[in-house]
Design a protein around this motif. Sequence first.
Motif, PDB file in Angstrom:
ATOM      1  N   GLY A  47     -10.203  34.444   6.846  1.00  0.00           N
ATOM      2  CA  GLY A  47     -10.930  33.875   7.981  1.00  0.00           C
ATOM      3  C   GLY A  47     -12.407  33.641   7.705  1.00  0.00           C
ATOM      4  O   GLY A  47     -13.056  32.842   8.379  1.00  0.00           O
ATOM      5  N   ASP A 103      -8.186  39.383   9.603  1.00  0.00           N
ATOM      6  CA  ASP A 103      -8.774  38.223  10.278  1.00  0.00           C
ATOM      7  C   ASP A 103      -9.739  38.715  11.355  1.00  0.00           C
ATOM      8  O   ASP A 103      -9.498  38.549  12.553  1.00  0.00           O
ATOM      9  CB  ASP A 103      -7.615  37.392  10.894  1.00  0.00           C
ATOM     10  CG  ASP A 103      -8.100  36.190  11.679  1.00  0.00           C
ATOM     11  OD1 ASP A 103      -9.218  35.700  11.412  1.00  0.00           O
ATOM     12  OD2 ASP A 103      -7.356  35.746  12.574  1.00  0.00           O
ATOM     13  N   LYS A 126      -9.640  33.987  13.866  1.00  0.00           N
ATOM     14  CA  LYS A 126      -9.533  32.522  13.749  1.00  0.00           C
ATOM     15  C   LYS A 126      -8.087  32.025  13.714  1.00  0.00           C
ATOM     16  O   LYS A 126      -7.803  30.904  14.084  1.00  0.00           O
ATOM     17  CB  LYS A 126     -10.236  32.056  12.465  1.00  0.00           C
ATOM     18  CG  LYS A 126     -11.744  32.162  12.537  1.00  0.00           C
ATOM     19  CD  LYS A 126     -12.381  31.526  11.330  1.00  0.00           C
ATOM     20  CE  LYS A 126     -13.896  31.652  11.422  1.00  0.00           C
ATOM     21  NZ  LYS A 126     -14.580  30.986  10.310  1.00  0.00           N
ATOM     22  N   PHE A 127      -7.223  32.863  13.191  1.00  0.00           N
ATOM     23  CA  PHE A 127      -5.834  32.418  13.041  1.00  0.00           C
ATOM     24  C   PHE A 127      -5.021  32.808  14.266  1.00  0.00           C
ATOM     25  O   PHE A 127      -5.382  33.739  14.984  1.00  0.00           O
ATOM     26  CB  PHE A 127      -5.235  33.024  11.764  1.00  0.00           C
ATOM     27  CG  PHE A 127      -6.032  32.705  10.541  1.00  0.00           C
ATOM     28  CD1 PHE A 127      -6.267  31.381  10.177  1.00  0.00           C
ATOM     29  CD2 PHE A 127      -6.578  33.706   9.760  1.00  0.00           C
ATOM     30  CE1 PHE A 127      -7.019  31.075   9.060  1.00  0.00           C
ATOM     31  CE2 PHE A 127      -7.343  33.405   8.633  1.00  0.00           C
ATOM     32  CZ  PHE A 127      -7.565  32.083   8.282  1.00  0.00           C
ATOM     33  N   GLY A 156       1.491  31.780   9.326  1.00  0.00           N
ATOM     34  CA  GLY A 156       0.116  31.275   9.307  1.00  0.00           C
ATOM     35  C   GLY A 156      -0.870  32.104  10.105  1.00  0.00           C
ATOM     36  O   GLY A 156      -1.951  31.639  10.446  1.00  0.00           O
ATOM     37  N   THR A 157      -0.521  33.354  10.414  1.00  0.00           N
ATOM     38  CA  THR A 157      -1.395  34.175  11.253  1.00  0.00           C
ATOM     39  C   THR A 157      -2.368  35.021  10.430  1.00  0.00           C
ATOM     40  O   THR A 157      -3.224  35.695  10.995  1.00  0.00           O
ATOM     41  CB  THR A 157      -0.571  35.120  12.149  1.00  0.00           C
ATOM     42  OG1 THR A 157       0.223  35.974  11.315  1.00  0.00           O
ATOM     43  CG2 THR A 157       0.335  34.346  13.081  1.00  0.00           C
ATOM     44  N   ILE A 194      -4.919  31.088   5.152  1.00  0.00           N
ATOM     45  CA  ILE A 194      -4.493  29.738   4.773  1.00  0.00           C
ATOM     46  C   ILE A 194      -4.025  29.763   3.327  1.00  0.00           C
ATOM     47  O   ILE A 194      -4.814  29.956   2.403  1.00  0.00           O
ATOM     48  CB  ILE A 194      -5.682  28.751   4.871  1.00  0.00           C
ATOM     49  CG1 ILE A 194      -6.329  28.798   6.259  1.00  0.00           C
ATOM     50  CG2 ILE A 194      -5.244  27.345   4.497  1.00  0.00           C
ATOM     51  CD1 ILE A 194      -5.450  28.292   7.367  1.00  0.00           C
TER      52      ILE A 194
END
Lengths: 479, 358
Positions: free
Chosen positions: B122, B349, B353-354, B151-152, B155
């Motif tokens: 993140g 994170d 953001k995710f 995708g949590t 990336i």
Amino acid sequence: MHFLEELAKTFPEDRLLIDKELLSPYESDGLTAFAVTPRAVLIPETQEEVVEIVRACVKHKVPFVSRGSGTSLSGAALPVETGIVIALNRLNRVIELDPERRIARVEPGVVNIDVTKAAQVHGLHFAPDPSSQIICTIGGNVAFNSGGAHCLKYGMTSNHVLGLKAVLATGEVVEFGNSSLEDTGPDYTGLFGGSEGMFGVALEIILRLLPKSETFHTILAGYNSLEKAGDAVSAIVASGILPGAIEIMDRLAIDAAEAAVDAGYPEEAKAVLIVELEGPQEQVESEKRELETIINASNPIEIQVAKDTTARLKIWKGRKSAFSAVGRLSPDFIVQDGVVPRKRLGEALRRIEQLGKKHGLRVANVFHAGDGNLHPLILYDGTIEGELERGENLAGEILEMCIEMGGSITGEHGVGMEKRSYMPKMFTNDDISFMKKTRTAFDPDGIANPGKMFPEGQAPALTLYGLHPLEKKGIISRE
Amino acid sequence: MNCPSSIEKATEFVRGAKQIIPAGAGTKHPKKDTLGTLDLSGLSGIIEYEPSEYIFSARAGTTITEINELLNKNGQYLPFDPPFINAGATLGGTIACGLSGPGRLRYGGIRDFLIGIRFLNGEGRIIQAGGKVVKNAAGYDYPKLFCGAMGTLGILLEATFKVFPAPRATRTLELTSKSKMAAIETLCNITLTQWEPDALEFYPEENKLLLRLAGNPDALDARLPKILQELGYCDAKILPDDEATIEWNALQEFHWTPRDAYILKAPITPKEIPELEQALSLNDVKRHYGLAGNVAWIATADTKALEEISTILDNLGLAAIKVRGNLERFIYGKTRSHKIHGALKEAIDPLGKFPVLQ
């Protein structure tokens, strides 16, 4: 109330060890170079007791190191001076063995081979087979994602763990995964595997079992050079055959194995190659012919084909005993388990030989050739001044070579205490800091197996390397 | 929508964005044209392929079709049969969804073949984990953690996979039983044999099993008559190769589901199938059981039915995750909630953001 007084309410004297002489067996694991006396050793008999111990450690911020049989070759179970050791050997129940789902649910203190022993009435087995499998425990296998001779085809321990229950270093009891081959969401089971005891203590592990192969075909070929043995491996890999195991031993390792178990390996050979095919009868029959053609074309000086199970086990006995057997050739040795890309094996071996000459030390080589996992055994005599340091330097240079070739510092023993200073050579600061943040989520106080894997921290003074007392007795052997 | 053409641009986006939803080809979760969507299909291409090492590395947006074409040329394959290939699935999306197909049975799933990843966290820093050799025990096993993380957690930029030599031939048997129970019993019997089944799938509506064996053609042809004899208690027939290919392809591409259907994946074991079957037969939903009864694929186009299915699964103690369909909700059935889930997400994170898996 003080930490140990609190635990003394549950644990009788014979399960809460504090006397120096009772603690001494727990000072070291398979990496005997390090020894630390812990504050106490706790011997729980139930999962609830493990949870109680961990929660007491959390409350009093006392470090803990969980331990099975102490066979780690990377110093994984080395105690912390201010902390305790949780000896899990009595949590050794196979809780459930279900042939229909082909799983075993076991406690962490169950010995690796005992899973297969329990499963074989159903024709099933547990695939991961570290050489210490007759004594090492599943808890340790999971924590360090142990390997064995059959990793190329079957993968490592984590590939056979479907789920687990654990008490984390926060005191929380969690369940990850399940009895199915599938899972939902992030693979927490996968993350826990190989976390080197730094997240918590596994209480129950769900293992995947496989039907035992219908038939095996084991062939041993002797060569007059290591290079030829290496070329044979390349040819096998290129052919599209997927053997269960491909192993190579050099002359020094052959000598050791011969001296120890009289394995009947070729006398003149500079290297031996062991290839094992396994699977349905007809498939093995078909691959056997192909393998024979490849081996014949690789210029061996001798070929032995195991005619029956006894002959097959004899070949393996030589291989699996090779490490401890090296102890017969040298008073002390260091073993590494770096990995290089398979195609660079020949080059790696030449460089190891050169490095050995440079440092004036002999190096025996036994390795899982199928997956590029080296096991150089550096022989030295600790009573000769400077040999231990030279051995250490040589080991370090071999690891650096593995990284430079695009490999890894460890294929199956884990980083532990031994290789932590090499982590920054393989990973960036960002990578390591990310790992530390992850660790903090599981263990905010840094009490679970502290001092392992990450580069910093005070290492205890090195003592002499040598065989583990159990190895000297021939009870255990190394990968 | 942001579709960066380089890792630098993706990094820049991640650093500046408040919310990020990573997307691949959109074969499972249709891409939405929102500010936070990060379309990774531009980051594609094979980076390295070493047939002698049984490994390849590729960017996350690479399609599996591209990978398979290359592997085929060298007689190798991805043994876990990733689904939605023809639909255009990418490596990144397949990892994020933790998806494996029928071939998982023999050698393991995507988690077992993914050996290294590079990803953006993140904070927009590139993190690498695992490696490029088939055996490696250094550092925490993030490649496995990222399988199924939807995708949590970050990336995905690049992935390294272990591959195997492809079997030279396959043979497919279609086994029809008199009842579901009989079919499940046959299935369990087969998993205990030493035939090393390559895939074994159960079609509940037809009491049918599809069994795939893989190996050398001479070996398979020598074994088949014996297998047919042992399976004499059910109606067994060998499918011609072309028919078999169509059948397996239909499973891999989920052709048995309506195009607009949501698909749930529920881990299960053969023991639990009869109960689930009984409960689900009340609803108009399609089911298929893969991996020798280790996964239930449940499909419906009706969101209300989806809720009912969730309750049914919950009552049976089964969890499920949605692997196709454009709802925000991913988790169905029984949920397990541990503090570590939240703590780990926060550690990985911290800026949130995710997306949160819900």
